[in-house]
Design a protein around this motif. Structure first.
Motif, PDB file in Angstrom:
ATOM      1  N   ILE A  18      27.769 -24.889  -3.882  1.00  0.00           N
ATOM      2  CA  ILE A  18      26.641 -25.718  -3.466  1.00  0.00           C
ATOM      3  C   ILE A  18      25.561 -24.774  -2.973  1.00  0.00           C
ATOM      4  CG2 ILE A  18      25.844 -27.439  -1.824  1.00  0.00           C
ATOM      5  CD1 ILE A  18      28.648 -28.601  -1.864  1.00  0.00           C
ATOM      6  N   ASN A  19      24.465 -24.784  -3.672  1.00  0.00           N
ATOM      7  CA  ASN A  19      23.447 -23.771  -3.423  1.00  0.00           C
ATOM      8  C   ASN A  19      22.179 -24.413  -2.888  1.00  0.00           C
ATOM      9  OD1 ASN A  19      22.332 -21.211  -3.481  1.00  0.00           O
ATOM     10  ND2 ASN A  19      21.456 -21.536  -5.507  1.00  0.00           N
ATOM     11  N   GLU A  20      22.187 -24.694  -1.614  1.00  0.00           N
ATOM     12  CA  GLU A  20      20.986 -25.296  -1.035  1.00  0.00           C
ATOM     13  C   GLU A  20      19.940 -24.224  -0.796  1.00  0.00           C
ATOM     14  OE1 GLU A  20      22.552 -28.432   2.036  1.00  0.00           O
ATOM     15  OE2 GLU A  20      23.704 -26.570   2.106  1.00  0.00           O
ATOM     16  N   ASP A  21      18.686 -24.623  -0.759  1.00  0.00           N
ATOM     17  CA  ASP A  21      17.612 -23.682  -0.427  1.00  0.00           C
ATOM     18  C   ASP A  21      17.578 -22.495  -1.358  1.00  0.00           C
ATOM     19  OD1 ASP A  21      18.288 -24.067   3.095  1.00  0.00           O
ATOM     20  OD2 ASP A  21      17.149 -25.286   1.688  1.00  0.00           O
ATOM     21  N   ASP A  22      18.149 -22.628  -2.534  1.00  0.00           N
ATOM     22  CA  ASP A  22      18.125 -21.489  -3.470  1.00  0.00           C
ATOM     23  C   ASP A  22      18.559 -20.209  -2.796  1.00  0.00           C
ATOM     24  OD1 ASP A  22      15.141 -22.953  -4.637  1.00  0.00           O
ATOM     25  OD2 ASP A  22      17.138 -23.079  -5.525  1.00  0.00           O
ATOM     26  N   GLN A  23      19.604 -20.328  -1.985  1.00  0.00           N
ATOM     27  CA  GLN A  23      20.025 -19.145  -1.251  1.00  0.00           C
ATOM     28  C   GLN A  23      20.591 -18.078  -2.161  1.00  0.00           C
ATOM     29  OE1 GLN A  23      22.767 -20.978   1.281  1.00  0.00           O
ATOM     30  NE2 GLN A  23      21.260 -21.645   2.758  1.00  0.00           N
ATOM     31  N   ILE A  24      21.207 -18.543  -3.228  1.00  0.00           N
ATOM     32  CA  ILE A  24      21.894 -17.582  -4.082  1.00  0.00           C
ATOM     33  C   ILE A  24      21.128 -17.396  -5.361  1.00  0.00           C
ATOM     34  CG2 ILE A  24      23.978 -17.121  -5.370  1.00  0.00           C
ATOM     35  CD1 ILE A  24      25.582 -18.299  -3.366  1.00  0.00           C
ATOM     36  N   ASP A  25      20.926 -16.158  -5.703  1.00  0.00           N
ATOM     37  CA  ASP A  25      20.325 -15.827  -6.974  1.00  0.00           C
ATOM     38  C   ASP A  25      21.461 -15.567  -7.941  1.00  0.00           C
ATOM     39  OD1 ASP A  25      17.930 -13.281  -8.047  1.00  0.00           O
ATOM     40  OD2 ASP A  25      18.972 -14.904  -9.108  1.00  0.00           O
ATOM     41  N   PHE A  26      21.648 -16.488  -8.840  1.00  0.00           N
ATOM     42  CA  PHE A  26      22.839 -16.461  -9.677  1.00  0.00           C
ATOM     43  C   PHE A  26      22.930 -15.212 -10.530  1.00  0.00           C
ATOM     44  CE2 PHE A  26      26.539 -18.312 -11.029  1.00  0.00           C
ATOM     45  CZ  PHE A  26      26.630 -18.487 -12.402  1.00  0.00           C
ATOM     46  N   SER A  27      21.788 -14.691 -10.925  1.00  0.00           N
ATOM     47  CA  SER A  27      21.835 -13.591 -11.880  1.00  0.00           C
ATOM     48  C   SER A  27      22.198 -12.265 -11.240  1.00  0.00           C
ATOM     49  CB  SER A  27      20.481 -13.460 -12.572  1.00  0.00           C
ATOM     50  OG  SER A  27      19.485 -13.394 -11.566  1.00  0.00           O
ATOM     51  N   SER A  28      21.905 -12.153  -9.956  1.00  0.00           N
ATOM     52  CA  SER A  28      22.079 -10.807  -9.406  1.00  0.00           C
ATOM     53  C   SER A  28      23.370 -10.642  -8.612  1.00  0.00           C
ATOM     54  CB  SER A  28      20.873 -10.437  -8.558  1.00  0.00           C
ATOM     55  OG  SER A  28      20.925 -11.182  -7.360  1.00  0.00           O
ATOM     56  N   ASP A  29      23.269 -10.050  -7.519  1.00  0.00           N
ATOM     57  CA  ASP A  29      24.355  -9.487  -6.761  1.00  0.00           C
ATOM     58  C   ASP A  29      25.575 -10.389  -6.548  1.00  0.00           C
ATOM     59  OD1 ASP A  29      24.232  -7.511  -3.707  1.00  0.00           O
ATOM     60  OD2 ASP A  29      25.791  -7.822  -5.224  1.00  0.00           O
ATOM     61  N   ASP A  30      26.687  -9.968  -7.122  1.00  0.00           N
ATOM     62  CA  ASP A  30      27.912 -10.731  -6.941  1.00  0.00           C
ATOM     63  C   ASP A  30      28.479 -10.585  -5.548  1.00  0.00           C
ATOM     64  OD1 ASP A  30      29.607 -10.811 -10.201  1.00  0.00           O
ATOM     65  OD2 ASP A  30      27.927 -11.932  -9.364  1.00  0.00           O
ATOM     66  N   ARG A  31      27.894  -9.677  -4.818  1.00  0.00           N
ATOM     67  CA  ARG A  31      28.439  -9.460  -3.482  1.00  0.00           C
ATOM     68  C   ARG A  31      27.857 -10.430  -2.458  1.00  0.00           C
ATOM     69  NH1 ARG A  31      26.997  -3.317  -3.059  1.00  0.00           N
ATOM     70  NH2 ARG A  31      25.210  -4.286  -4.042  1.00  0.00           N
ATOM     71  N   GLN A  32      26.932 -11.260  -2.909  1.00  0.00           N
ATOM     72  CA  GLN A  32      26.367 -12.238  -1.993  1.00  0.00           C
ATOM     73  C   GLN A  32      27.453 -13.174  -1.506  1.00  0.00           C
ATOM     74  OE1 GLN A  32      22.680 -14.239  -3.587  1.00  0.00           O
ATOM     75  NE2 GLN A  32      23.591 -13.441  -5.464  1.00  0.00           N
ATOM     76  N   LYS A  33      27.312 -13.562  -0.247  1.00  0.00           N
ATOM     77  CA  LYS A  33      28.275 -14.514   0.280  1.00  0.00           C
ATOM     78  C   LYS A  33      27.881 -15.911  -0.160  1.00  0.00           C
ATOM     79  CE  LYS A  33      30.297 -11.786   3.602  1.00  0.00           C
ATOM     80  NZ  LYS A  33      29.390 -11.193   4.626  1.00  0.00           N
ATOM     81  N   VAL A  34      28.877 -16.675  -0.432  1.00  0.00           N
ATOM     82  CA  VAL A  34      28.646 -18.041  -0.873  1.00  0.00           C
ATOM     83  C   VAL A  34      28.616 -18.956   0.345  1.00  0.00           C
ATOM     84  CG1 VAL A  34      29.818 -19.947  -1.998  1.00  0.00           C
ATOM     85  CG2 VAL A  34      29.592 -17.776  -3.163  1.00  0.00           C
ATOM     86  N   GLY A  35      27.549 -19.768   0.440  1.00  0.00           N
ATOM     87  CA  GLY A  35      27.444 -20.657   1.594  1.00  0.00           C
ATOM     88  C   GLY A  35      28.488 -21.755   1.581  1.00  0.00           C
ATOM     89  N   LYS A  36      28.599 -22.431   0.451  1.00  0.00           N
ATOM     90  CA  LYS A  36      29.555 -23.544   0.364  1.00  0.00           C
ATOM     91  C   LYS A  36      30.234 -23.529  -0.994  1.00  0.00           C
ATOM     92  CE  LYS A  36      26.850 -26.413   3.426  1.00  0.00           C
ATOM     93  NZ  LYS A  36      25.917 -27.496   3.572  1.00  0.00           N
ATOM     94  N   MET A  37      31.544 -23.516  -0.951  1.00  0.00           N
ATOM     95  CA  MET A  37      32.304 -23.572  -2.184  1.00  0.00           C
ATOM     96  C   MET A  37      33.293 -24.725  -2.118  1.00  0.00           C
ATOM     97  SD  MET A  37      35.273 -21.131  -3.649  1.00  0.00           S
ATOM     98  CE  MET A  37      36.363 -21.939  -2.506  1.00  0.00           C
ATOM     99  N   TYR A  38      33.380 -25.459  -3.204  1.00  0.00           N
ATOM    100  CA  TYR A  38      34.323 -26.574  -3.252  1.00  0.00           C
ATOM    101  C   TYR A  38      35.033 -26.470  -4.582  1.00  0.00           C
ATOM    102  CZ  TYR A  38      36.016 -31.432  -3.263  1.00  0.00           C
ATOM    103  OH  TYR A  38      36.799 -32.574  -3.295  1.00  0.00           O
ATOM    104  N   LEU A  39      36.341 -26.292  -4.533  1.00  0.00           N
ATOM    105  CA  LEU A  39      37.040 -26.230  -5.807  1.00  0.00           C
ATOM    106  C   LEU A  39      38.133 -27.281  -5.845  1.00  0.00           C
ATOM    107  CD1 LEU A  39      40.091 -24.741  -5.865  1.00  0.00           C
ATOM    108  CD2 LEU A  39      38.717 -22.760  -5.264  1.00  0.00           C
TER     109      LEU A  39
END
Lengths: 285, 572
Positions: free
Chosen positions: B533-554
């Protein structure tokens, strides 16, 4: 502030358990070993449950790093990272700010929370004897969460709590503010000023000592046009309007998000703005 | 394999009602699978995205009753954005198309539009029961459609929904011919209700057993309604405010005496404390009492009430009852099985309404207690250990200390030992929620002892990945795990990816998992949907995989990525 939870005091992280007194350390590692290999025999392990608590210095030292009294001050900084729950932090006055600013805590269903709040502001039923303590806590509740504009919020698109995005020109990362926590433009503006311009220690201000001073210099009322910035909002129709022109309730119904715009860019946002510009020019220098 | 004709087996299966057991039965052999699926009438779907409506219909063509759950549990606390999903309409559409003989629909945390309610009301001739819990997206117009078109409606149960009130007379839409109502729960409605229409509806519903009114129903209307329905077993009052010296109030007192069947009482959405004595006469019959929405009743008035309730099995109350009041509960309510104590002032500071003392008293006095939800200011290890010794029957234990990382105030230790004692003692524990200062150690205990644990809620707890690993490795029956603001990262997440297919879902927010970790998890896992769940466009999907994920639901699924995900939800 990198790194996860940074529960102050447990900030030693995994080291907390390891760095302790030797007696305890061996207990813990013994337990882990047994657990890994013989989960079925766990019943026979005595993990010290039921034994003295707080007694025995060895135990104390193992948890020594956790032993510090955690105060409300520790809490907001423990919730670290701009992406985290503290995004919606709004520092109000001096009272402990901690719990009320974490999204989703305490874990009470939004429906129940809303009705609690409505009760807090509803006229008290007749002859109810309310102790002064209850009075105070109800006032605190009122101050901190929703207010009389609740009914309007039923119909806006933001959901039960009126969190809207706020962006400021010059910073790519936005914040969120809970509109329901405010009853008027003044408190909203104050909150936003503290969020973006404040010099009090916040998550965003790490390592920006110099900037802090500058920000403080910029601090000024966002609403009266005397600051370098002006507060605007996007309404339901997609138009950008100056905040403050319409009654608060109407504003709540139509606002989609907020933007703190540089005054220089805010030209033409409406006749009121021209007026303000003129007023400002007319101020004796 | 079958020594009996199919009809006999089917008859036997008719006695097997639990979903788990029917699922087990269907796995025995092909023949049993076939017999079971053709005879299953009640279907439970814990995650509406685990299967498609068409899939459900294909397998269970004879289904009559459907239970569906939508959003993840943390949506209750505003952690899930508004339009995340959980939409009902496609289900109604598919069922209508296939002419499923739907009679009952129970929904939790779903988005229900007026259109879906209208379609529902027109598509299923024998529709009998609609239960909506914690749902949203509909208005009284949708309810009007249900009232008008469901000719055999028995149950309309609205619990804690957000309903837009269009000040309509939707109650009047129940036709005069509708006399089948057994249960009507309107407590969550906020707007005005046509009182005379409601009274007439009650008058022509001789089978009405359960009635819960909204705040808009005043005391005098309540009295008139009760006159029409003395047979009620479950009553929820609306507004309970009146001058105790008035005629209306005296009339009510007399009417209540006639309601000898009331076993369950709730409501009091507005209450004048001195009016409570009106219900004292029926207290001795009560098995269930919910005063958790009754504002500002003084602890002493609550105590006076509770002292009459010797048969109470379920009690939901606000913490204004205080430790002292809980002591009275402990000495009075020996049959108590379920207790929920809610905070009256969730953000209050230092208002020590209930503490560990109240809980200890309850555990000592109520041997049958097995379900607990307890909001308090503080808790000690010693108290939890005592509770564990007194009460080993807990199946649900949810403790919420209002300051979520508060240690034991007496010893300043984390609460690991206390919770450890609970899981060690309560061998049948299925649901656990933790709070207070907690280290990895508590998870070690949970992994070791909580063998029956199915649902675990973690917030602001733990030190390292080890904590999460203890749980994933140890709790074999774990179905739902939800974690927020805890330092668990990719190592824990990726240690045993097969585990997640044995669970319904995993939620992690504000933890240490990275985008890369989630991507790795999602790779080659067609049976799992890993949603960010990517609110506020916090995550730039194309770049850094090391970014922390705000909300994950699996969650596990048979149907792959969902097609209705909004733009801020990415399925990896």
């Amino acid at each position: 502030m990198q790194g996860g939870l940074c529960l102050v005091g447990v900030g030693g992280g995994g080291g907390g358990g390891k760095g302790g007194g030797s007696a305890n350390e061996s207990t813990v590692s013994k337990v882990e070993k047994d657990y890994d290999h013989h989960p079925a025999e766990s019943d026979e392990l005595e993990l010290g449950l039921g034994l003295s608590l707080g007694g025995g210095k060895s135990k104390g030292s193992a948890w020594g790093e956790c032993g510090r009294i955690l105060t409300a001050k520790d809490f907001p900084s423990a919730v670290s990272g701009t992406k985290r729950a503290a995004d919606s932090v709004s520092h109000e006055g001096g009272s402990p700010p901690s719990i009320s600013q974490v999204v989703g805590w305490p874990p009470i269903r939004a429906y129940r929370m809303n009705s609690l709040v409505n009760q807090a502001k509803a006229p008290r039923s007749e002859e109810e004897k309310v102790g002064s303590e209850k009075e105070k806590s109800k006032d605190n509740l009122k101050k901190k969460i929703c207010n009389g504009n609740k009914t309007n919020n039923m119909f806006n698109e933001k959901g039960h709590l009126g969190f809207v995005k706020v962006n400021i020109d010059g910073l790519p990362i936005g914040r969120k503010v809970d509109l329901n926590a405010h009853a008027c433009y003044e408190t909203l503006a104050q909150t936003l000023e503290e969020m973006f311009f404040s010099s009090t220690p916040t998550i965003n201000s790490i390592g920006s000592g110099a900037e802090k001073k500058d920000s403080a210099a910029k601090t000024s009322k966002l609403l009266d046009g005397s600051s370098e910035f002006v507060l605007t909002y996007e309404d339901k129709e997609g138009d950008w309007m100056l905040v403050g022109d319409v009654p608060w309730g109407m504003f709540l119904c139509s606002v989609k998000r907020l933007r703190i715009m540089r005054t220089s860019e805010a030209n033409g946002l409406g006749p009121i703005f021209q007026e303000r510009n003129e007023k400002q020019k007319a101020k004796p220098v | 394999m079958n020594y009996f004709p199919d009809e006999v087996i089917e008859h036997v299966f008719g006695f097997i009602t639990s979903h788990k057991e029917r699922n087990a039965v269907s796995l025995v052999c092909k023949s049993w699978y076939k017999i079971e699926r053709m005879s299953r009438q009640r279907v439970f779907i814990g995650n509406c995205y685990a299967i498609s409506p068409e899939g459900v219909i294909a397998r269970f063509p004879e289904l009559k009753s459907l239970t569906l759950k939508g959003k993840p549990h943390f949506a209750d606390f505003n952690l899930v954005p508004h339009d995340w999903g959980g939409i009902l309409y496609p289900w109604i559409e598919a069922f209508a198309k296939s002419r499923v003989g739907l009679e009952e629909l129970r929904l939790k945390r779903m988005v229900v539009s007026d259109e879906s309610l209208e379609l529902l009301s027109k598509s299923f001739v024998n529709f009998k029961a609609l239960v909506l819990v914690s749902c949203e997206g509909f208005s009284t117009d949708g309810l009007a459609a249900v009232a008008a078109n469901c000719r055999f409606l028995r149950e309309l149960d609205l619990q804690e929904n957000e309903v837009e009130d269009h000040r309509g007379h939707w109650i009047s839409r129940f036709p005069e011919s509708c006399t089948s109502l057994v249960s009507l729960n309107l407590a969550c409605l906020k707007g005005e209700i046509n009182l005379s229409a409601l009274e007439r509806l009650v008058a022509r519903s001789p089978n009405l057993k359960s009635l819960r009114l909204s705040r808009a129903v005043p005391l005098d209307a309540l009295q008139k309604i009760l006159m029409r329905a003395p047979q009620l077993v479950d009553l929820g009052t609306g507004s309970f405010v009146h001058d105790p010296a008035s005629d209306a109030y005296n009339k009510l007192k007399a009417t209540i005496l006639k309601c000898k069947s009331i076993k369950s009482l709730s409501g009091f959405l507005e209450v004048a404390p001195r009016c409570l004595s009106a219900i004292h006469p029926i207290c001795h019959n009560l098995t269930s009492l919910n005063l958790s929405y009754a504002p500002g009743i003084h602890g002493n008035d609550l105590i006076k009430l509770i002292q009459h309730c010797r048969k109470l099995e379920r009690l939901w109350i606000l913490d204004c009852i205080g430790d002292k009041g809980l002591g009275i509960v402990a000495s009075t309510c020996k049959e108590l099985q379920e207790l929920r104590v809610f905070p009256s002032d969730p953000y209050g500071v230092g208002n020590a309404a209930v503490t560990e003392e109240g809980l200890v008293a309850i555990s000592a006095g109520c041997p049958k207690l097995h379900s607990l939800l307890y909001f308090c200011q503080q808790m000690t290890n010693a108290a939890l250990i005592t509770v564990a010794k007194n009460c080993s029957n807990f199946t649900r234990f949810r403790l919420c200390i209002l300051d979520p990382i508060r240690p034991d105030p007496v010893t300043m230790q984390p609460l690991d030992e206390g919770f450890g004692a609970i899981v060690q003692s309560c061998k049948r524990l299925r649901r656990l929620s933790l709070s207070g200062l907690l280290t990895d150690r508590v998870f070690l205990y949970i992994g070791m002892y909580a063998e029956q644990l199915e649902m675990l809620s973690i917030a602001f707890a733990g030190d390292s990945d080890k904590g999460m690993l203890y749980v994933l490795n140890g709790c074999k029956k774990l179905r739902k795990l939800e974690i927020r603001d805890s330092p668990f990262g990719d190592t824990a997440l990726l240690m045993d990816v097969g585990k997640y297919e044995t669970m319904r879902s995993l939620w992690m927010s504000s933890c240490e998992v990275t985008l890369g970790g989630c991507k790795t998890l999602a790779k080659n896992r067609p049976m799992l949907n890993v949603e960010i769940i990517n609110e506020d466009d916090q995550i730039d999907f194309s770049s850094d995989d090391r970014q922390k994920v705000g909300k994950m639901y699996l969650y596990r699924t048979l149907v792959g990525p969902r097609k209705d995900a909004p733009e801020f939800v990415w399925t990896l």
